[in-house]
Design a protein around this motif. Structure first.
Motif, PDB file in Angstrom:
ATOM      1  N   PHE A   1      39.167  33.520  32.590  1.00  0.00           N
ATOM      2  CA  PHE A   1      37.844  33.637  33.203  1.00  0.00           C
ATOM      3  C   PHE A   1      37.826  32.851  34.513  1.00  0.00           C
ATOM      4  CE2 PHE A   1      33.293  32.806  33.662  1.00  0.00           C
ATOM      5  CZ  PHE A   1      32.751  34.036  33.313  1.00  0.00           C
ATOM      6  N   GLY A   2      37.232  33.417  35.564  1.00  0.00           N
ATOM      7  CA  GLY A   2      37.221  32.771  36.873  1.00  0.00           C
ATOM      8  C   GLY A   2      35.849  32.765  37.499  1.00  0.00           C
TER       9      GLY A   2
ATOM     10  N   ARG B   1      24.342  49.634  50.125  1.00  0.00           N
ATOM     11  CA  ARG B   1      24.737  48.269  50.461  1.00  0.00           C
ATOM     12  C   ARG B   1      26.249  48.128  50.506  1.00  0.00           C
ATOM     13  NH1 ARG B   1      23.245  44.855  44.916  1.00  0.00           N
ATOM     14  NH2 ARG B   1      25.403  44.449  44.374  1.00  0.00           N
ATOM     15  N   ILE B   2      26.687  47.192  51.309  1.00  0.00           N
ATOM     16  CA  ILE B   2      28.099  46.843  51.400  1.00  0.00           C
ATOM     17  C   ILE B   2      28.245  45.438  50.846  1.00  0.00           C
ATOM     18  CG2 ILE B   2      30.035  46.406  52.954  1.00  0.00           C
ATOM     19  CD1 ILE B   2      28.803  48.521  54.815  1.00  0.00           C
ATOM     20  N   ASP B   3      29.133  45.298  49.880  1.00  0.00           N
ATOM     21  CA  ASP B   3      29.375  44.012  49.236  1.00  0.00           C
ATOM     22  C   ASP B   3      30.750  43.485  49.625  1.00  0.00           C
ATOM     23  OD1 ASP B   3      27.036  44.502  47.867  1.00  0.00           O
ATOM     24  OD2 ASP B   3      28.017  45.024  45.986  1.00  0.00           O
ATOM     25  N   GLY B   4      30.833  42.221  49.953  1.00  0.00           N
ATOM     26  CA  GLY B   4      32.100  41.523  50.131  1.00  0.00           C
ATOM     27  C   GLY B   4      32.225  40.508  49.014  1.00  0.00           C
ATOM     28  N   LEU B   5      33.361  40.503  48.329  1.00  0.00           N
ATOM     29  CA  LEU B   5      33.546  39.622  47.190  1.00  0.00           C
ATOM     30  C   LEU B   5      34.842  38.849  47.344  1.00  0.00           C
ATOM     31  CD1 LEU B   5      32.810  40.347  43.525  1.00  0.00           C
ATOM     32  CD2 LEU B   5      35.083  39.570  44.086  1.00  0.00           C
ATOM     33  N   TYR B   6      34.801  37.562  47.033  1.00  0.00           N
ATOM     34  CA  TYR B   6      36.012  36.750  46.944  1.00  0.00           C
ATOM     35  C   TYR B   6      35.936  35.962  45.647  1.00  0.00           C
ATOM     36  CZ  TYR B   6      39.624  33.320  47.523  1.00  0.00           C
ATOM     37  OH  TYR B   6      40.738  32.550  47.308  1.00  0.00           O
ATOM     38  N   GLY B   7      37.037  35.939  44.896  1.00  0.00           N
ATOM     39  CA  GLY B   7      37.049  35.196  43.645  1.00  0.00           C
ATOM     40  C   GLY B   7      38.448  34.756  43.268  1.00  0.00           C
ATOM     41  N   GLU B   8      38.500  33.869  42.300  1.00  0.00           N
ATOM     42  CA  GLU B   8      39.781  33.372  41.787  1.00  0.00           C
ATOM     43  C   GLU B   8      39.741  33.299  40.275  1.00  0.00           C
ATOM     44  OE1 GLU B   8      40.873  29.635  43.536  1.00  0.00           O
ATOM     45  OE2 GLU B   8      40.977  30.484  45.559  1.00  0.00           O
ATOM     46  N   ASN B   9      40.873  33.668  39.660  1.00  0.00           N
ATOM     47  CA  ASN B   9      41.079  33.536  38.226  1.00  0.00           C
ATOM     48  C   ASN B   9      42.405  32.810  38.034  1.00  0.00           C
ATOM     49  OD1 ASN B   9      39.484  36.144  38.668  1.00  0.00           O
ATOM     50  ND2 ASN B   9      39.199  35.794  36.483  1.00  0.00           N
ATOM     51  N   ASP B  10      42.436  31.821  37.150  1.00  0.00           N
ATOM     52  CA  ASP B  10      43.695  31.141  36.858  1.00  0.00           C
ATOM     53  C   ASP B  10      44.626  32.082  36.117  1.00  0.00           C
ATOM     54  OD1 ASP B  10      43.008  28.682  37.979  1.00  0.00           O
ATOM     55  OD2 ASP B  10      42.090  27.969  36.114  1.00  0.00           O
ATOM     56  N   ALA B  11      45.931  31.996  36.450  1.00  0.00           N
ATOM     57  CA  ALA B  11      46.943  32.736  35.709  1.00  0.00           C
ATOM     58  C   ALA B  11      47.192  31.998  34.404  1.00  0.00           C
ATOM     59  CB  ALA B  11      48.224  32.846  36.520  1.00  0.00           C
ATOM     60  N   GLU B  12      47.341  32.739  33.317  1.00  0.00           N
ATOM     61  CA  GLU B  12      47.544  32.098  32.024  1.00  0.00           C
ATOM     62  C   GLU B  12      48.915  31.451  31.920  1.00  0.00           C
ATOM     63  OE1 GLU B  12      46.374  34.668  28.828  1.00  0.00           O
ATOM     64  OE2 GLU B  12      44.269  34.416  29.334  1.00  0.00           O
ATOM     65  N   ALA B  13      49.891  31.936  32.677  1.00  0.00           N
ATOM     66  CA  ALA B  13      51.234  31.341  32.671  1.00  0.00           C
ATOM     67  C   ALA B  13      51.464  30.708  34.046  1.00  0.00           C
ATOM     68  CB  ALA B  13      52.288  32.401  32.398  1.00  0.00           C
ATOM     69  N   GLY B  14      51.744  29.433  34.062  1.00  0.00           N
ATOM     70  CA  GLY B  14      52.012  28.762  35.332  1.00  0.00           C
ATOM     71  C   GLY B  14      50.751  28.238  35.979  1.00  0.00           C
ATOM     72  N   SER B  15      50.923  27.759  37.202  1.00  0.00           N
ATOM     73  CA  SER B  15      49.792  27.143  37.900  1.00  0.00           C
ATOM     74  C   SER B  15      49.222  28.025  39.002  1.00  0.00           C
ATOM     75  CB  SER B  15      50.235  25.799  38.500  1.00  0.00           C
ATOM     76  OG  SER B  15      51.281  26.023  39.432  1.00  0.00           O
ATOM     77  N   ASP B  16      49.706  29.260  39.108  1.00  0.00           N
ATOM     78  CA  ASP B  16      49.197  30.167  40.135  1.00  0.00           C
ATOM     79  C   ASP B  16      47.787  30.626  39.821  1.00  0.00           C
ATOM     80  OD1 ASP B  16      51.365  30.191  41.873  1.00  0.00           O
ATOM     81  OD2 ASP B  16      52.375  31.795  40.769  1.00  0.00           O
TER      82      ASP B  16
ATOM     83  N   LEU C   1      37.999  48.697  48.956  1.00  0.00           N
ATOM     84  CA  LEU C   1      39.360  48.155  48.959  1.00  0.00           C
ATOM     85  C   LEU C   1      39.330  46.715  48.483  1.00  0.00           C
ATOM     86  CD1 LEU C   1      40.718  49.367  52.416  1.00  0.00           C
ATOM     87  CD2 LEU C   1      41.379  50.228  50.175  1.00  0.00           C
ATOM     88  N   PHE C   2      40.371  46.326  47.739  1.00  0.00           N
ATOM     89  CA  PHE C   2      40.530  44.951  47.294  1.00  0.00           C
ATOM     90  C   PHE C   2      41.962  44.516  47.464  1.00  0.00           C
ATOM     91  CE2 PHE C   2      36.409  44.896  45.421  1.00  0.00           C
ATOM     92  CZ  PHE C   2      36.118  43.555  45.200  1.00  0.00           C
ATOM     93  N   SER C   3      42.125  43.255  47.803  1.00  0.00           N
ATOM     94  CA  SER C   3      43.430  42.618  47.832  1.00  0.00           C
ATOM     95  C   SER C   3      43.525  41.742  46.595  1.00  0.00           C
ATOM     96  CB  SER C   3      43.579  41.755  49.087  1.00  0.00           C
ATOM     97  OG  SER C   3      44.752  40.969  48.997  1.00  0.00           O
ATOM     98  N   VAL C   4      44.600  41.916  45.833  1.00  0.00           N
ATOM     99  CA  VAL C   4      44.867  41.090  44.660  1.00  0.00           C
ATOM    100  C   VAL C   4      46.125  40.301  44.985  1.00  0.00           C
ATOM    101  CG1 VAL C   4      45.388  41.068  42.196  1.00  0.00           C
ATOM    102  CG2 VAL C   4      43.868  42.825  43.130  1.00  0.00           C
ATOM    103  N   LYS C   5      46.007  38.968  44.963  1.00  0.00           N
ATOM    104  CA  LYS C   5      47.132  38.118  45.353  1.00  0.00           C
ATOM    105  C   LYS C   5      47.417  37.099  44.262  1.00  0.00           C
ATOM    106  CE  LYS C   5      48.709  35.084  49.021  1.00  0.00           C
ATOM    107  NZ  LYS C   5      48.426  34.444  50.288  1.00  0.00           N
ATOM    108  N   ILE C   6      48.687  36.943  43.935  1.00  0.00           N
ATOM    109  CA  ILE C   6      49.119  35.855  43.064  1.00  0.00           C
ATOM    110  C   ILE C   6      50.391  35.288  43.686  1.00  0.00           C
ATOM    111  CG2 ILE C   6      50.331  37.380  41.469  1.00  0.00           C
ATOM    112  CD1 ILE C   6      49.555  35.194  39.289  1.00  0.00           C
ATOM    113  N   GLY C   7      50.392  33.984  43.930  1.00  0.00           N
ATOM    114  CA  GLY C   7      51.523  33.371  44.632  1.00  0.00           C
ATOM    115  C   GLY C   7      51.667  33.991  45.997  1.00  0.00           C
TER     116      GLY C   7
END
Length: 176
Positions: A49-50, A70-85, A115-121
């Motif tokens: 959960f983030g 409407r146009i929505d801009g969203l930024y969020g973070e979720n912890d990875a369950e494995a590691g610290s990313d 469009l969304f960007s999904v980034k890990i590490g």
């Protein structure tokens, strides 16, 4: 991508604030919100959960219409369950909104694509996304409303569908 998205949202919010009296008659509104983000499906196997923040720029035609855009801009973070990313989610959706009822508190449906960007590490993926959900808003002045909404957003990333449910509370200003 994150810096560009946040810069664009800041400029749009400032422009809406500066020109608000003239634009309010045209049906423009803006808002901000935030809350928790629950990963679902395949995404829930690797993320916990983030949190997220939301910026809104919208347009509502004349008062009798229950529909708006409407146009929505969203930024969020979720912890990875494995590691610290962390999984970092940044993107936007172009949405249609349809309000129900004639009381002060109004339920609404919202849905759109973007469009969304999904980034890990160091790995980043920008892909098509779609989402929809429901909410309720309450007037808190002559031109502002608080809102609570839940949506399902799916980012069509390779191999794994990145889906999440943002639970958002916020406020909008302008023609409502």
């Amino acid at each position: 991508m994150k810096r560009n998205l946040l810069s664009c949202l800041a400029v749009l919010a400032i422009a809406a604030l500066v020109t608000r009296p003239a634009r309010a008659q045209e049906g423009l509104y803006f808002g901000v919100g935030g809350g928790g983000t629950a990963p679902v499906g395949d995404f829930s196997n690797g993320a916990s959960f983030g949190w997220h923040g939301l910026a809104i720029i919208g347009y509502k035609p004349g008062a009798p219409s229950p529909a708006s855009f409407r146009i929505d801009g969203l930024y969020g973070e979720n912890d990875a369950e494995a590691g610290s990313d962390k999984f970092k989610l940044a993107g936007g959706l172009a949405n249609g909104v349809y309000e129900f009822g004639h009381s002060k508190a109004r339920a609404y449906l919202v849905g759109g694509i973007g469009l969304f960007s999904v980034k890990i590490g160091s790995n980043s993926n920008t892909k098509f996304a779609a989402g929809g959900g429901a909410g309720v808003n309450f007037p808190v002045g002559s031109d502002s409303k608080i809102f609570f909404e839940a949506r399902y957003i799916s980012v069509f990333t390779e191999n794994v569908n990145t889906a999440f449910i943002p639970l958002t509370a916020g406020i909008t200003f302008g023609v409502q």
